[in-house]
Design a protein around this motif. Structure first.
Motif, short mmCIF file in Angstrom:
data_model
loop_
_atom_site.label_atom_id
_atom_site.label_comp_id
_atom_site.label_asym_id
_atom_site.label_seq_id
_atom_site.Cartn_x
_atom_site.Cartn_y
_atom_site.Cartn_z
N LEU A 228 12.92 -3.89 3.81
CA LEU A 228 11.74 -4.06 2.96
C LEU A 228 10.88 -2.79 2.88
O LEU A 228 9.91 -2.75 2.12
CB LEU A 228 10.88 -5.21 3.48
CG LEU A 228 11.49 -6.61 3.30
CD1 LEU A 228 10.72 -7.63 4.12
CD2 LEU A 228 11.49 -7.00 1.83
N LYS A 229 11.24 -1.78 3.65
CA LYS A 229 10.42 -0.57 3.66
C LYS A 229 10.41 0.10 2.28
O LYS A 229 11.41 0.12 1.58
CB LYS A 229 10.94 0.41 4.71
CG LYS A 229 10.65 0.00 6.14
CD LYS A 229 11.15 1.04 7.14
CE LYS A 229 10.46 2.37 6.96
NZ LYS A 229 10.92 3.39 7.93
N GLY A 230 9.26 0.62 1.92
CA GLY A 230 9.13 1.36 0.66
C GLY A 230 9.08 0.49 -0.57
O GLY A 230 9.19 1.00 -1.69
N LYS A 231 8.90 -0.82 -0.39
CA LYS A 231 8.90 -1.72 -1.54
C LYS A 231 7.55 -2.35 -1.83
O LYS A 231 7.30 -2.83 -2.94
CB LYS A 231 9.94 -2.83 -1.32
CG LYS A 231 11.39 -2.33 -1.29
CD LYS A 231 12.36 -3.50 -1.13
CE LYS A 231 13.81 -3.00 -1.13
NZ LYS A 231 14.75 -4.13 -0.99
N ALA A 232 6.68 -2.38 -0.84
CA ALA A 232 5.43 -3.14 -0.97
C ALA A 232 4.50 -2.54 -2.02
O ALA A 232 3.89 -3.27 -2.82
CB ALA A 232 4.72 -3.20 0.37
N ALA A 233 4.33 -1.22 -2.02
CA ALA A 233 3.33 -0.59 -2.87
C ALA A 233 3.63 -0.78 -4.34
O ALA A 233 2.74 -1.12 -5.13
CB ALA A 233 3.22 0.90 -2.53
N VAL A 234 4.87 -0.55 -4.72
CA VAL A 234 5.25 -0.72 -6.13
C VAL A 234 5.14 -2.18 -6.54
O VAL A 234 4.64 -2.51 -7.62
CB VAL A 234 6.66 -0.16 -6.39
CG1 VAL A 234 7.19 -0.60 -7.75
CG2 VAL A 234 6.65 1.36 -6.30
N ALA A 235 5.58 -3.08 -5.66
CA ALA A 235 5.48 -4.51 -5.97
C ALA A 235 4.02 -4.91 -6.17
O ALA A 235 3.67 -5.64 -7.11
CB ALA A 235 6.10 -5.33 -4.84
N ASN A 236 3.15 -4.44 -5.28
CA ASN A 236 1.73 -4.76 -5.37
C ASN A 236 1.14 -4.25 -6.70
O ASN A 236 0.40 -4.97 -7.38
CB ASN A 236 1.00 -4.11 -4.19
CG ASN A 236 -0.38 -4.67 -3.94
OD1 ASN A 236 -0.62 -5.86 -4.08
ND2 ASN A 236 -1.30 -3.79 -3.54
N ALA A 237 1.47 -3.02 -7.05
CA ALA A 237 0.94 -2.45 -8.29
C ALA A 237 1.50 -3.17 -9.52
O ALA A 237 0.76 -3.39 -10.50
CB ALA A 237 1.29 -0.96 -8.35
N ARG A 238 2.76 -3.55 -9.48
CA ARG A 238 3.32 -4.28 -10.62
C ARG A 238 2.62 -5.63 -10.82
O ARG A 238 2.35 -6.05 -11.95
CB ARG A 238 4.82 -4.47 -10.42
CG ARG A 238 5.62 -3.18 -10.66
CD ARG A 238 7.08 -3.32 -10.26
NE ARG A 238 7.87 -2.18 -10.74
CZ ARG A 238 9.13 -1.96 -10.40
NH1 ARG A 238 9.76 -2.79 -9.56
NH2 ARG A 238 9.76 -0.89 -10.87
N LEU A 239 2.29 -6.29 -9.73
CA LEU A 239 1.56 -7.56 -9.84
C LEU A 239 0.12 -7.33 -10.31
O LEU A 239 -0.46 -8.20 -10.97
CB LEU A 239 1.59 -8.30 -8.50
CG LEU A 239 2.98 -8.81 -8.09
CD1 LEU A 239 2.93 -9.40 -6.69
CD2 LEU A 239 3.52 -9.84 -9.08
N ALA A 240 -0.42 -6.18 -10.00
CA ALA A 240 -1.74 -5.83 -10.54
C ALA A 240 -1.67 -5.71 -12.06
O ALA A 240 -2.57 -6.16 -12.78
CB ALA A 240 -2.24 -4.53 -9.92
#
Length: 370
Positions: A228-240
């Motif tokens: 799961l490393k390196g996936k949280a930030a992009v996922a968070n921004a996409r949901l934004a």
């Protein structure tokens, strides 16, 4: 304008490229004008850390520092004078972009004193003071998305002042920011202001989310966590961006749009990649979406120019996968709320520390120039 295919592809996809840096040296050397004219840069953002770095390299500020010292100017007034001059001059450089885009781009942002992050009334007062001192239509005043910052955003927007909301990490706080913007527009409408002249961006921070969550995933150390490393930030921004789409389709928004109001654009901030194992352009290429801003440090801008692989919209249609990523991270026992609350707290603290260093360095320069 730019001859670079990667930057042109960003522009064609609805992404405005802003430079996350400013200094007196960039202004006096002509570098800022050059990146505007030749590197597709259509705006500038600043923050306390940027000004601290600029003034620590102080030769280009020596004449103004000497003048301020001779006048007996306090260190707080001196930093106000120096930073507002840089932003005023940058606004003049970018005025042609501002005019050509009807106010959408050609923007230069300056942030309220970070020591005021939890003080509503003082934030409002300084936002007005910064706006008056810069005295340029294309300035944006940066206000942090703290609890105290939310009503300040509304009040400043209601005054007809364009705002760059900064330090947004969580989806919940982002929705509160959009609500604060709409409330400000509604108050401006009641006061008879021209809504078409008011603009805003919401700076949603990216890389720091991965840095903190990756640290926690490393501590867990399982294969599932590592994957799961390196996936949280992009996922968070996409949901934004999903939240942005939802809010700016509501009847509430449409009533404001009918009177000339402008959407508050999502701005991807903190887009320099911290982990060398990741692509150095991932927070640009993976967040391409219409009507967004990506503010980049120069290192990231140059990486995009050199090898950014821009393939159009990388956000819409990804929301289910993005939500699944955050769900999987939560299943590892990592609290999203705990992480985003920590990042906001640390963000304010880092800017306060940079401001303290800036004041210390400037006080020493003022003393030496007397």
């Amino acid at each position: 304008m730019t001859d670079n295919n990667n930057l042109q592809a960003l522009a064609n996809s609805g992404v405005s490229v802003w430079l996350d840096d400013l200094s007196r040296a960039r202004l006096t050397s002509g570098n800022l004008k050059d990146v505007m004219e030749n590197s597709g840069v259509v705006g500038v953002t600043t923050n306390p850390s940027i000004f601290q770095a600029a003034l620590s390299n102080g030769d280009s500020y020596a004449a103004q520092v000497a003048e301020l010292a001779q006048a007996g100017t306090s260190v707080d007034d001196a930093v106000f004078a120096i930073t507002t001059q840089d932003v005023r001059d940058a606004c003049d450089v970018f005025r042609p972009i501002y005019d050509a885009t009807g106010g959408k781009d050609g923007r230069v942002s300056i942030e309220v004193d970070p020591r005021l992050a939890h003080q509503e009334a003082e934030t409002i007062d300084q936002a007005k003071a910064l706006y008056a001192a810069v005295d340029r239509e294309n300035v944006m005043i940066k206000i942090p998305a703290t609890i105290a910052g939310l009503p300040a955003i509304t009040a400043v927007i209601a005054e007809g002042i364009s705002v760059n909301v900064t330090l947004i990490f969580s989806l919940e706080r982002y929705r509160a920011v959009m609500n604060a913007y709409l409330e400000g527009l509604e108050q401006a409408r009641e006061a008879g202001k021209d809504l078409s002249t008011i603009w805003s961006v919401a700076s949603f921070f990216v890389s720091r989310v991965d840095t903190e969550i990756d640290k926690r995933l490393d501590a867990i150390g399982t294969d599932e966590a590592t994957a799961l490393k390196g996936k949280a930030a992009v996922a968070n921004a996409r949901l934004a961006y999903q939240a942005y789409e939802e809010v700016f389709l509501t009847a509430r928004w449409e009533s404001l749009a009918a009177e000339g109001a402008n959407k508050q654009r999502p701005l991807w901030a903190s887009t320099g990649v911290k982990n060398p194992d990741y692509s150095d352009t991932m927070y640009v290429t993976d967040l391409v979406a219409d009507n967004t801003v990506n503010t980049m440090p120069e290192k990231t801008l140059q990486a995009v120019i050199d090898h950014g692989d821009i393939r159009g919209d990388a956000v819409t249609g990804t929301y289910a996968d993005a939500a699944a990523v955050l769900d999987d991270i939560a299943a590892q026992g990592i609290s999203y709320t705990e992480v985003t609350d920590l990042l906001e707290e640390e963000g304010v603290e880092k800017f306060e520390a940079s401001w303290a260093d800036l004041l210390g360095d400037l006080q020493a320069a003022l003393d030496a120039a007397k």
